[in-house]
Design an enzyme around this catalytic site. Sequence first.
Site, short mmCIF file in Angstrom:
data_model
loop_
_atom_site.label_atom_id
_atom_site.label_comp_id
_atom_site.label_asym_id
_atom_site.label_seq_id
_atom_site.Cartn_x
_atom_site.Cartn_y
_atom_site.Cartn_z
N ASP A 89 0.84 -1.19 0.00
CA ASP A 89 0.00 0.00 0.00
C ASP A 89 0.88 1.25 0.00
OD1 ASP A 89 -2.48 1.12 0.13
OD2 ASP A 89 -2.64 1.01 2.32
N ASP B 224 -10.23 3.98 -1.97
CA ASP B 224 -10.87 2.82 -1.34
C ASP B 224 -12.35 2.68 -1.70
OD1 ASP B 224 -8.41 2.63 -0.21
OD2 ASP B 224 -9.12 2.59 1.87
C1 GLA Z 1 -5.55 1.89 2.49
C2 GLA Z 1 -5.90 0.81 1.48
C3 GLA Z 1 -6.94 -0.12 2.07
C4 GLA Z 1 -6.40 -0.72 3.35
C5 GLA Z 1 -6.02 0.39 4.31
C6 GLA Z 1 -5.33 -0.15 5.54
O1 GLA Z 1 -6.62 2.73 2.72
O2 GLA Z 1 -6.36 1.36 0.29
O3 GLA Z 1 -7.26 -1.14 1.13
O4 GLA Z 1 -5.28 -1.54 3.06
O5 GLA Z 1 -5.13 1.30 3.70
O6 GLA Z 1 -4.97 0.87 6.41
#
Ligand code: GLA
Length: 579
Positions: A188, A248
């Site tokens: 990430d 997200d």
């Molecule tokens: C980001 C990613 C998510 C998840 C969160 C975890 O927002 O896009 O899919 O992995 O971090 O903190």
Amino acid sequence: MRPLSALSSFPAFAIALLCLFLASCGGSVDSPGAISSGNPDPGIALVQARFRTPPMGWNSWNTFGCNNSEATIKSVADAIASNGMAAAGYQYVTVDDCWVGGRNPTTGQLYSNATTFPDGIQALAAYVHAKGLKFGLYTSAGTNTCAGLSHGARPPSYPPGVGAGSLGHESVDAQTFANWGVDYIKFDYCGGSLTAFPAMRAGIAATGRTMYLSINPYSANATLPTNFASDGTLYVPAYADMSRISQDITAKFTSVTSIIDISAADAAWAVPGYFNDMDMLEVGNGMTADQDTAHFVMWAMMSSGLNAGNDVRTQSAATQALLTNASIIAVNQDALALQAVLDTADSSGSLQVWTKPLSATGTRAVALLNRGATAAPITVKLANLGLTGAVQATNLVTGASLGSVSQSLTQTVPATGAVLVKLTGTDPVATTGSLAPQTPVWSAVQSGSVAVKVGPEGAALPVGTSATGAVVVHGTSYVDGMTVNAPAQIVYRLNGHCTTFQSDIGLDAAAQGAGSVDYQVWADNVELYDSGFVTNSTPVKTVRVSVAGRNTLRLVVTDGHDGVTGDIADWANPSLVCS
Ligand code: GLA
């Protein structure tokens, strides 16, 4: 359109005559549909795809966030192994953020949170493996994990994770993960550095362990453009097996449709072994049954990874049935691995037809997607798909036969829902001669469309002319070809009856400036040729590859890794020899 029979009987003396009129017949192919005798360009060393179909599994984030633990992951693995999901193809059980306890200052290695993951990650991976599943683990490309940055995302007692991201530790973390038995790394960005992504890929390679690299360049990265690969600092398909393309997901239909639109814009970037990740599924997380169906169908159609994000231990029978629907999954896991493209939409944009060819000749998956608030009929026209003959239709969600189709198929689609149909008929199959006037079964272009230029047969085209179809590369005029805005891809059915593909390649005379591309030729998802970096000053190259026994030919022009997109690239006098 020129009849193909005329091409194959195009007399040699006429070709020679034509060459006399054209500026450069030396190393290039100036006769449409013919194969030249000169030496082809060898291309660069080929790196074959590590994973040819999208990954399937489960990820903890959408349901558990930071309320995550070893006990939870074990019980989820138990459920996936026994509830039919493993048998349906879900294999990676991935622990997302909030497993990290910190980084050992002496060894430099990450360790897990002692309260929530007391037995450690290695033991947890072994547990998951013993269930016949594979194990995935989250890390970030920054100095902190994403939840470590955002205090609201974790329980007050939870350690901030400061200093526990992988930036600058990619090699040691890849080795630690390999030692623990990790099979899949969710990497990430989260305010980190894009350079961490290729560093992690190199770190993975150095371990010798096969670990899937699923990256997300978007989290906490507001500056990255929607079409991520146009960012000049990274060319993602070179090192990631899958990349997120959006911020997200949430369990709302508007989130689902917005990600569909982003993925559609990125379709031309996905090549065999590299997929656009539309994020973990929200199936079973509160949307209606119809919305869940549309969501799952479109993720399958667009060849996204299928990582369930619900609590699979307590899911409803309807969620279970949808997630394990073998026919929908087969569309996602189809060996041709093409991403669906938009066929038609009504004037409001609510009623859409999405389509992609499947690996068996004459087959198409078609999603009728209703984004609107009322049920409505949606029609797919066979002529748009190029399917002919006796066409049979099956509803892949219900398994019901829809009988034979003549000209078009109409289904009533519920509000915010989708119907997924498989059509089986007869495809256009490529034949000997020039490829330019032949009908592909699929194409994807980030901008514009594939411009097919077919010059008047036998005509001598003055250098620099682009009227009536001349393709001009570096001052060489070609009778015909395809001109595309990179990135762009075109797929033809060969059905095993062709032996040779040849084309001259180069940036079009119309492309000025600092453009650059990379030409690739794939057949049945095996890469046969890769030009490497091609710029406006690269001399014309001739590609010639054997396609003997191959069922599909995929012509790819992608970014030259400099982030400049929209380069105008030519396939000049593309030709096939078939039986
Ligand atoms: C980001 C990613 C998510 C998840 C969160 C975890 O927002 O896009 O899919 O992995 O971090 O903190």
